[in-house]
Design a protein around this motif. Sequence first.
Motif, PDB file in Angstrom:
ATOM      1  N   PHE A 148       0.807  -1.230   0.000  1.00 28.75           N
ATOM      2  CA  PHE A 148       0.000   0.000   0.000  1.00 28.75           C
ATOM      3  C   PHE A 148       0.838   1.277   0.000  1.00 28.75           C
ATOM      4  O   PHE A 148       0.285   2.373  -0.117  1.00 28.75           O
ATOM      5  CB  PHE A 148      -0.933   0.007   1.224  1.00 28.75           C
ATOM      6  CG  PHE A 148      -1.982  -1.072   1.184  1.00 28.75           C
ATOM      7  CD1 PHE A 148      -3.077  -0.960   0.339  1.00 28.75           C
ATOM      8  CD2 PHE A 148      -1.862  -2.214   1.971  1.00 28.75           C
ATOM      9  CE1 PHE A 148      -4.046  -1.956   0.295  1.00 28.75           C
ATOM     10  CE2 PHE A 148      -2.824  -3.214   1.929  1.00 28.75           C
ATOM     11  CZ  PHE A 148      -3.924  -3.086   1.083  1.00 28.75           C
ATOM     12  N   LEU A 149       2.147   1.156   0.179  1.00 28.77           N
ATOM     13  CA  LEU A 149       2.980   2.358   0.279  1.00 28.77           C
ATOM     14  C   LEU A 149       2.830   3.288  -0.928  1.00 28.77           C
ATOM     15  O   LEU A 149       2.648   4.499  -0.758  1.00 28.77           O
ATOM     16  CB  LEU A 149       4.453   1.989   0.501  1.00 28.77           C
ATOM     17  CG  LEU A 149       4.798   1.431   1.891  1.00 28.77           C
ATOM     18  CD1 LEU A 149       6.244   0.973   1.940  1.00 28.77           C
ATOM     19  CD2 LEU A 149       4.536   2.479   2.980  1.00 28.77           C
ATOM     20  N   PRO A 150       2.886   2.784  -2.179  1.00 26.37           N
ATOM     21  CA  PRO A 150       2.743   3.693  -3.317  1.00 26.37           C
ATOM     22  C   PRO A 150       1.378   4.394  -3.358  1.00 26.37           C
ATOM     23  O   PRO A 150       1.281   5.548  -3.780  1.00 26.37           O
ATOM     24  CB  PRO A 150       2.915   2.773  -4.538  1.00 26.37           C
ATOM     25  CG  PRO A 150       3.710   1.612  -4.027  1.00 26.37           C
ATOM     26  CD  PRO A 150       3.230   1.413  -2.619  1.00 26.37           C
ATOM     27  N   HIS A 151       0.344   3.700  -2.874  1.00 24.29           N
ATOM     28  CA  HIS A 151      -1.006   4.271  -2.879  1.00 24.29           C
ATOM     29  C   HIS A 151      -1.077   5.481  -1.930  1.00 24.29           C
ATOM     30  O   HIS A 151      -1.670   6.507  -2.255  1.00 24.29           O
ATOM     31  CB  HIS A 151      -2.044   3.233  -2.423  1.00 24.29           C
ATOM     32  CG  HIS A 151      -2.036   1.963  -3.212  1.00 24.29           C
ATOM     33  ND1 HIS A 151      -0.925   1.158  -3.311  1.00 24.29           N
ATOM     34  CD2 HIS A 151      -3.001   1.355  -3.945  1.00 24.29           C
ATOM     35  CE1 HIS A 151      -1.212   0.109  -4.075  1.00 24.29           C
ATOM     36  NE2 HIS A 151      -2.466   0.206  -4.468  1.00 24.29           N
ATOM     37  N   VAL A 152      -0.476   5.316  -0.751  1.00 26.97           N
ATOM     38  CA  VAL A 152      -0.484   6.398   0.248  1.00 26.97           C
ATOM     39  C   VAL A 152       0.435   7.529  -0.227  1.00 26.97           C
ATOM     40  O   VAL A 152       0.083   8.713  -0.162  1.00 26.97           O
ATOM     41  CB  VAL A 152      -0.030   5.857   1.625  1.00 26.97           C
ATOM     42  CG1 VAL A 152       0.026   6.973   2.647  1.00 26.97           C
ATOM     43  CG2 VAL A 152      -0.980   4.751   2.106  1.00 26.97           C
ATOM     44  N   TYR A 153       1.587   7.149  -0.735  1.00 22.39           N
ATOM     45  CA  TYR A 153       2.603   8.104  -1.203  1.00 22.39           C
ATOM     46  C   TYR A 153       2.055   9.022  -2.294  1.00 22.39           C
ATOM     47  O   TYR A 153       2.276  10.244  -2.269  1.00 22.39           O
ATOM     48  CB  TYR A 153       3.801   7.285  -1.679  1.00 22.39           C
ATOM     49  CG  TYR A 153       4.898   7.986  -2.430  1.00 22.39           C
ATOM     50  CD1 TYR A 153       5.389   9.223  -2.031  1.00 22.39           C
ATOM     51  CD2 TYR A 153       5.482   7.361  -3.533  1.00 22.39           C
ATOM     52  CE1 TYR A 153       6.436   9.815  -2.725  1.00 22.39           C
ATOM     53  CE2 TYR A 153       6.523   7.944  -4.225  1.00 22.39           C
ATOM     54  CZ  TYR A 153       6.997   9.186  -3.820  1.00 22.39           C
ATOM     55  OH  TYR A 153       8.021   9.771  -4.509  1.00 22.39           O
ATOM     56  N   ALA A 154       1.303   8.454  -3.239  1.00 22.01           N
ATOM     57  CA  ALA A 154       0.762   9.251  -4.357  1.00 22.01           C
ATOM     58  C   ALA A 154      -0.050  10.440  -3.841  1.00 22.01           C
ATOM     59  O   ALA A 154       0.025  11.548  -4.390  1.00 22.01           O
ATOM     60  CB  ALA A 154      -0.097   8.369  -5.262  1.00 22.01           C
ATOM     61  N   LEU A 155      -0.822  10.226  -2.766  1.00 22.65           N
ATOM     62  CA  LEU A 155      -1.652  11.304  -2.201  1.00 22.65           C
ATOM     63  C   LEU A 155      -0.811  12.421  -1.591  1.00 22.65           C
ATOM     64  O   LEU A 155      -1.282  13.547  -1.442  1.00 22.65           O
ATOM     65  CB  LEU A 155      -2.559  10.741  -1.095  1.00 22.65           C
ATOM     66  CG  LEU A 155      -3.829   9.995  -1.490  1.00 22.65           C
ATOM     67  CD1 LEU A 155      -4.482   9.413  -0.243  1.00 22.65           C
ATOM     68  CD2 LEU A 155      -4.816  10.899  -2.222  1.00 22.65           C
ATOM     69  N   SER A 156       0.427  12.108  -1.214  1.00 23.38           N
ATOM     70  CA  SER A 156       1.269  13.086  -0.508  1.00 23.38           C
ATOM     71  C   SER A 156       2.204  13.845  -1.444  1.00 23.38           C
ATOM     72  O   SER A 156       2.888  14.762  -1.012  1.00 23.38           O
ATOM     73  CB  SER A 156       2.121  12.374   0.555  1.00 23.38           C
ATOM     74  OG  SER A 156       3.295  11.804  -0.027  1.00 23.38           O
ATOM     75  N   THR A 157       2.281  13.468  -2.723  1.00 22.75           N
ATOM     76  CA  THR A 157       3.322  14.019  -3.613  1.00 22.75           C
ATOM     77  C   THR A 157       3.305  15.544  -3.603  1.00 22.75           C
ATOM     78  O   THR A 157       2.279  16.164  -3.867  1.00 22.75           O
ATOM     79  CB  THR A 157       3.175  13.472  -5.046  1.00 22.75           C
ATOM     80  OG1 THR A 157       1.810  13.637  -5.451  1.00 22.75           O
ATOM     81  CG2 THR A 157       3.530  11.988  -5.113  1.00 22.75           C
ATOM     82  N   ASN A 158       4.460  16.124  -3.281  1.00 21.39           N
ATOM     83  CA  ASN A 158       4.507  17.572  -3.028  1.00 21.39           C
ATOM     84  C   ASN A 158       5.909  18.136  -3.240  1.00 21.39           C
ATOM     85  O   ASN A 158       6.327  19.024  -2.514  1.00 21.39           O
ATOM     86  CB  ASN A 158       4.011  17.833  -1.582  1.00 21.39           C
ATOM     87  CG  ASN A 158       3.658  19.287  -1.340  1.00 21.39           C
ATOM     88  OD1 ASN A 158       3.375  20.033  -2.277  1.00 21.39           O
ATOM     89  ND2 ASN A 158       3.673  19.701  -0.085  1.00 21.39           N
ATOM     90  N   SER A 159       6.634  17.601  -4.232  1.00 19.72           N
ATOM     91  CA  SER A 159       7.990  18.128  -4.489  1.00 19.72           C
ATOM     92  C   SER A 159       8.314  18.096  -5.986  1.00 19.72           C
ATOM     93  O   SER A 159       9.164  17.341  -6.418  1.00 19.72           O
ATOM     94  CB  SER A 159       9.028  17.341  -3.685  1.00 19.72           C
ATOM     95  OG  SER A 159       8.867  15.939  -3.859  1.00 19.72           O
ATOM     96  N   PRO A 160       7.635  18.951  -6.774  1.00 16.39           N
ATOM     97  CA  PRO A 160       7.853  18.931  -8.227  1.00 16.39           C
ATOM     98  C   PRO A 160       9.080  19.718  -8.687  1.00 16.39           C
ATOM     99  O   PRO A 160       9.496  19.567  -9.840  1.00 16.39           O
ATOM    100  CB  PRO A 160       6.568  19.566  -8.772  1.00 16.39           C
ATOM    101  CG  PRO A 160       6.101  20.484  -7.684  1.00 16.39           C
ATOM    102  CD  PRO A 160       6.518  19.837  -6.390  1.00 16.39           C
ATOM    103  N   PHE A 161       9.644  20.546  -7.802  1.00 14.89           N
ATOM    104  CA  PHE A 161      10.789  21.383  -8.191  1.00 14.89           C
ATOM    105  C   PHE A 161      12.035  21.008  -7.390  1.00 14.89           C
ATOM    106  O   PHE A 161      11.940  20.565  -6.249  1.00 14.89           O
ATOM    107  CB  PHE A 161      10.478  22.870  -7.939  1.00 14.89           C
ATOM    108  CG  PHE A 161       9.277  23.367  -8.702  1.00 14.89           C
ATOM    109  CD1 PHE A 161       9.349  23.659 -10.060  1.00 14.89           C
ATOM    110  CD2 PHE A 161       8.052  23.537  -8.058  1.00 14.89           C
ATOM    111  CE1 PHE A 161       8.246  24.113 -10.765  1.00 14.89           C
ATOM    112  CE2 PHE A 161       6.937  23.987  -8.750  1.00 14.89           C
ATOM    113  CZ  PHE A 161       7.037  24.276 -10.104  1.00 14.89           C
ATOM    114  N   TRP A 162      13.190  21.226  -8.001  1.00  6.54           N
ATOM    115  CA  TRP A 162      14.465  20.965  -7.314  1.00  6.54           C
ATOM    116  C   TRP A 162      15.511  21.934  -7.859  1.00  6.54           C
ATOM    117  O   TRP A 162      15.710  22.016  -9.069  1.00  6.54           O
ATOM    118  CB  TRP A 162      14.892  19.510  -7.534  1.00  6.54           C
ATOM    119  CG  TRP A 162      16.215  19.116  -6.935  1.00  6.54           C
ATOM    120  CD1 TRP A 162      17.358  18.765  -7.599  1.00  6.54           C
ATOM    121  CD2 TRP A 162      16.542  19.019  -5.539  1.00  6.54           C
ATOM    122  NE1 TRP A 162      18.353  18.445  -6.725  1.00  6.54           N
ATOM    123  CE2 TRP A 162      17.900  18.601  -5.447  1.00  6.54           C
ATOM    124  CE3 TRP A 162      15.836  19.250  -4.357  1.00  6.54           C
ATOM    125  CZ2 TRP A 162      18.553  18.403  -4.222  1.00  6.54           C
ATOM    126  CZ3 TRP A 162      16.495  19.060  -3.133  1.00  6.54           C
ATOM    127  CH2 TRP A 162      17.823  18.634  -3.080  1.00  6.54           C
TER     128      TRP A 162
END
Length: 375
Positions: A148-162
């Motif tokens: 389930f880690l990728p499922h939970v992780y997808a909802l948190s994605t918050n780093s599009p810039f570097w």
Amino acid sequence: MHKFTIGVEEEYQIIDAETRDLVSHVSKIIEGGKATLEEHLKHEMHESVVEMETGICNNIQEVKAELTDLRKRLIKVAHENNLRVAGGGTHPFSRWEDNPITKAERYDKIVSDLGDVARSNLIFGLHVHIGIPDREEGIRIQNIMRYFLPHVYALSTNSPFWVGSKTGFKSYRQHVFVKFPRTGIPSYFSCVAEFDAYINLMIKTGTIDNAKKIWWDLRVHPFYPTIEFRICDMPMRIEETVCLAAIMQCLVAKIYKLHQQNMSFRSYRRLLLTENKWRASKEGIHAHLIDFGKETSVPYVDLLKELLEFIDDVVDELGCRAEVEYAWEIMKNGTGADRQLQVYEETGCLKAVVDYMIAETEYGITHHNDPQLII
């Protein structure tokens, strides 16, 4: 029913009020917050990161109340020092070379071991601890939870810039962290003895000095009776953190409940799970993830529905239906990464993205929210 207590650690960016760049002023925040925040506030490896942690909470409502109170006090201290704080897995344009490392023996050792890999690790995560009955049960839960880690992780994605670049990922943070050893989705362990044998071998050979140097996306904690989720980017809105923590608590409770009923859930190889994690980091909630049972790629929304159905029978027992259902708000409004990218598309300006991150982090907490900044 076992009490699945919750503890949350949030890593905030410390930002200069004028330049909107990261600044190494954690000491000012710690000094300013001594009276009200000290026991909840921690240094991290970089001086521009401040970690706030809750105590042990019995339910998600306690988590929300405590996180809100801590964030309110942190924002107040920051403003008093002409600083701002923001959620987000990475800062849009700050350069890691310009951000000094905190002076402490622990961090000196990591930098001496890992060099620029450690110095460049200027990222911000959300860590959630859920109480477990015992370590043996913890290993069983860890094995299944990996799916389930990728499922939970997808909802948190918050780093599009570097470092000033639009990376093409919804979560670039994980691609910075992967340079560290002993990261990613953990392997399968048949029992606690096998897990302990691995840890002991690592210590005996001088690879690590203690089990905290295992930085997996999920780990049975070496010192506390918890399982710790470490995969998520630091969200902006407090409701997002609360939603993620509620889903994690429900998943742990549900997997434990299946064990109690002598039922289980298929365990998949790490190789397969890592493919889904990659897809989630690239596209977030817009990804197609692999459904291993059906051997086909499925839109994320279908898998989220399945996940919420899977945990449905424990949600009311834990009293967190509203918090779990907030996942649909994230689906509707986009994750933090989607919203950051939208601001960038509209303005072409990374400073405007930082303004937005600050406003979202303060949303519902301070009285001076500008509705124009809320998408």
